[in-house]
Scaffold this motif. Structure first.
Motif, mmCIF file in Angstrom:
data_model
loop_
_atom_site.group_PDB
_atom_site.id
_atom_site.type_symbol
_atom_site.label_atom_id
_atom_site.label_comp_id
_atom_site.label_asym_id
_atom_site.label_seq_id
_atom_site.Cartn_x
_atom_site.Cartn_y
_atom_site.Cartn_z
ATOM 1 N N ASN A 5 0.890 -1.153 0.000
ATOM 2 C CA ASN A 5 0.000 0.000 0.000
ATOM 3 C C ASN A 5 0.932 1.207 0.000
ATOM 4 O OD1 ASN A 5 -1.663 2.167 0.565
ATOM 5 N ND2 ASN A 5 -2.945 1.000 1.968
ATOM 6 N N LEU A 6 1.060 1.851 -1.146
ATOM 7 C CA LEU A 6 2.038 2.921 -1.309
ATOM 8 C C LEU A 6 1.787 4.093 -0.367
ATOM 9 C CD1 LEU A 6 2.302 2.834 -5.205
ATOM 10 C CD2 LEU A 6 3.843 1.786 -3.530
ATOM 11 N N SER A 7 0.541 4.286 0.041
ATOM 12 C CA SER A 7 0.236 5.404 0.936
ATOM 13 C C SER A 7 0.892 5.237 2.305
ATOM 14 C CB SER A 7 -1.278 5.577 1.087
ATOM 15 O OG SER A 7 -1.834 4.478 1.762
ATOM 16 N N ASP A 8 1.291 4.006 2.668
ATOM 17 C CA ASP A 8 1.961 3.780 3.950
ATOM 18 C C ASP A 8 3.281 4.538 4.050
ATOM 19 O OD1 ASP A 8 -0.112 2.116 4.713
ATOM 20 O OD2 ASP A 8 0.993 0.259 4.334
ATOM 21 N N ALA A 9 3.902 4.833 2.918
ATOM 22 C CA ALA A 9 5.204 5.514 2.925
ATOM 23 C C ALA A 9 5.082 7.037 2.969
ATOM 24 C CB ALA A 9 6.007 5.113 1.688
ATOM 25 N N ILE A 10 3.902 7.570 2.729
ATOM 26 C CA ILE A 10 3.727 9.027 2.637
ATOM 27 C C ILE A 10 4.164 9.757 3.907
ATOM 28 C CG2 ILE A 10 2.039 10.880 2.271
ATOM 29 C CD1 ILE A 10 2.861 9.164 -0.244
ATOM 30 N N PRO A 11 3.801 9.295 5.111
ATOM 31 C CA PRO A 11 4.248 10.018 6.311
ATOM 32 C C PRO A 11 5.770 10.081 6.453
ATOM 33 C CG PRO A 11 2.491 8.483 6.866
ATOM 34 C CD PRO A 11 2.891 8.201 5.446
ATOM 35 N N LEU A 12 6.470 9.143 5.851
ATOM 36 C CA LEU A 12 7.934 9.159 5.905
ATOM 37 C C LEU A 12 8.529 10.102 4.859
ATOM 38 C CD1 LEU A 12 8.472 5.314 6.246
ATOM 39 C CD2 LEU A 12 8.533 7.023 8.074
ATOM 40 N N MET A 13 7.749 10.423 3.848
ATOM 41 C CA MET A 13 8.246 11.251 2.752
ATOM 42 C C MET A 13 7.887 12.726 2.913
ATOM 43 S SD MET A 13 7.296 8.657 -0.346
ATOM 44 C CE MET A 13 8.439 9.239 -1.580
ATOM 45 N N PHE A 14 6.692 13.016 3.400
ATOM 46 C CA PHE A 14 6.230 14.399 3.541
ATOM 47 C C PHE A 14 6.408 14.822 4.986
ATOM 48 C CE2 PHE A 14 3.262 17.812 4.337
ATOM 49 C CZ PHE A 14 3.384 18.605 3.210
ATOM 50 N N LEU A 15 7.354 15.714 5.215
ATOM 51 C CA LEU A 15 7.632 16.189 6.567
ATOM 52 C C LEU A 15 6.985 17.553 6.748
ATOM 53 C CD1 LEU A 15 11.386 15.146 6.736
ATOM 54 C CD2 LEU A 15 9.384 13.875 7.529
ATOM 55 N N ALA A 16 5.900 17.593 7.504
ATOM 56 C CA ALA A 16 5.112 18.820 7.681
ATOM 57 C C ALA A 16 5.969 19.973 8.190
ATOM 58 C CB ALA A 16 3.952 18.549 8.634
ATOM 59 N N GLN A 17 6.898 19.688 9.101
ATOM 60 C CA GLN A 17 7.717 20.761 9.670
ATOM 61 C C GLN A 17 8.659 21.389 8.642
ATOM 62 O OE1 GLN A 17 7.967 17.519 10.527
ATOM 63 N NE2 GLN A 17 10.114 16.910 10.655
ATOM 64 N N ASP A 18 8.902 20.715 7.532
ATOM 65 C CA ASP A 18 9.790 21.246 6.497
ATOM 66 C C ASP A 18 9.035 21.902 5.344
ATOM 67 O OD1 ASP A 18 11.872 20.247 7.993
ATOM 68 O OD2 ASP A 18 12.141 18.456 6.766
ATOM 69 N N ASN A 19 7.708 21.969 5.436
ATOM 70 C CA ASN A 19 6.901 22.494 4.339
ATOM 71 C C ASN A 19 6.009 23.642 4.796
ATOM 72 O OD1 ASN A 19 7.242 20.674 1.863
ATOM 73 N ND2 ASN A 19 7.067 19.218 3.559
ATOM 74 N N ILE A 20 5.892 24.636 3.940
ATOM 75 C CA ILE A 20 4.987 25.759 4.203
ATOM 76 C C ILE A 20 3.554 25.339 3.887
ATOM 77 C CG2 ILE A 20 4.361 28.097 3.479
ATOM 78 C CD1 ILE A 20 7.365 28.538 2.889
ATOM 79 N N LEU A 21 3.408 24.551 2.817
ATOM 80 C CA LEU A 21 2.087 24.081 2.411
ATOM 81 C C LEU A 21 1.668 22.905 3.280
ATOM 82 C CD1 LEU A 21 2.707 24.209 -1.435
ATOM 83 C CD2 LEU A 21 1.383 25.840 -0.080
#
Length: 186
Positions: A5-21
């Motif tokens: 399930n590819l969505s399982d990796a999303i939290p490891l890839m998108f770091l909220a603290q490093d993004n303005i959006l």
């Protein structure tokens, strides 16, 4: 083959603290090539079947508000569990004290068919029952000096790879008797 399930990796890839959006602004798509991800074409389903040891999927994160995007590669690595082998160990009462002792770690090569790597790439733990080996409960505390007293017919070995995959095998003991000699001289 292995299903991811590819969505399982999303939290490891998108770091909220490093993004303005915010993450809630992201449109996420999965692609087989970087070019498809860069162009935003030929998206793949979230559930992906891999038929090789390693495959790369390209994940596109695109803002629904600005249209800006980034592409990140996602390596899917399929690791097979260790191939544990049922084995028979012959042991003697070497010091004739009525207790048979054995260094179980000396026989690791008899317990594992090595497909890749070497013995040190695996963790061996020993248990008196299969159920304990499955749950990692009541392990044999000192496998380097295991006293086979009372003499069990068998124990279980749990062999774990660095990826966390594991397999179990039964280790059966065969009792041999050491030849007792008269210590008195001729």
């Amino acid at each position: 083959s292995e299903t991811y399930n590819l969505s399982d990796a999303i939290p490891l890839m998108f770091l909220a603290q490093d993004n303005i959006l915010p993450f809630s602004d992201m449109i996420i798509s999965y692609h087989l090539t970087f070019q498809d991800a860069d162009l935003g074409v030929n998206p793949q389903p979230m559930i992906h079947v891999v038929n090789s040891a390693q495959e790369i999927i390209y994940v596109r994160f695109q803002s629904s508000k600005t249209g800006c995007y980034s592409v990140k590669d996602l390596k899917l690595i399929t690791v097979n569990p260790p191939k544990a082998i049922n084995s028979v160990l012959e042991i003697c009462d070497n010091n004739l004290n009525g207790v048979k002792d054995i260094n179980l770690l000396d026989y690791r090569a008899n317990m594992l068919e090595i497909v890749s790597g070497n013995l040190d790439d695996y963790t061996f733990s020993f248990y008196r029952s299969e159920a304990d080996a499955e749950t990692m409960s009541n392990g044999i505390q000192n496998p380097a000096q295991f006293e086979v007293d009372p003499f069990p017919n068998s124990i279980w070995v749990r062999i774990e790879s660095v990826s966390g995959c594991y397999n179990l095998a039964q280790v059966t003991f065969k009792s041999l008797e050491k030849i007792a000699l008269n210590e008195a001289g001729p």
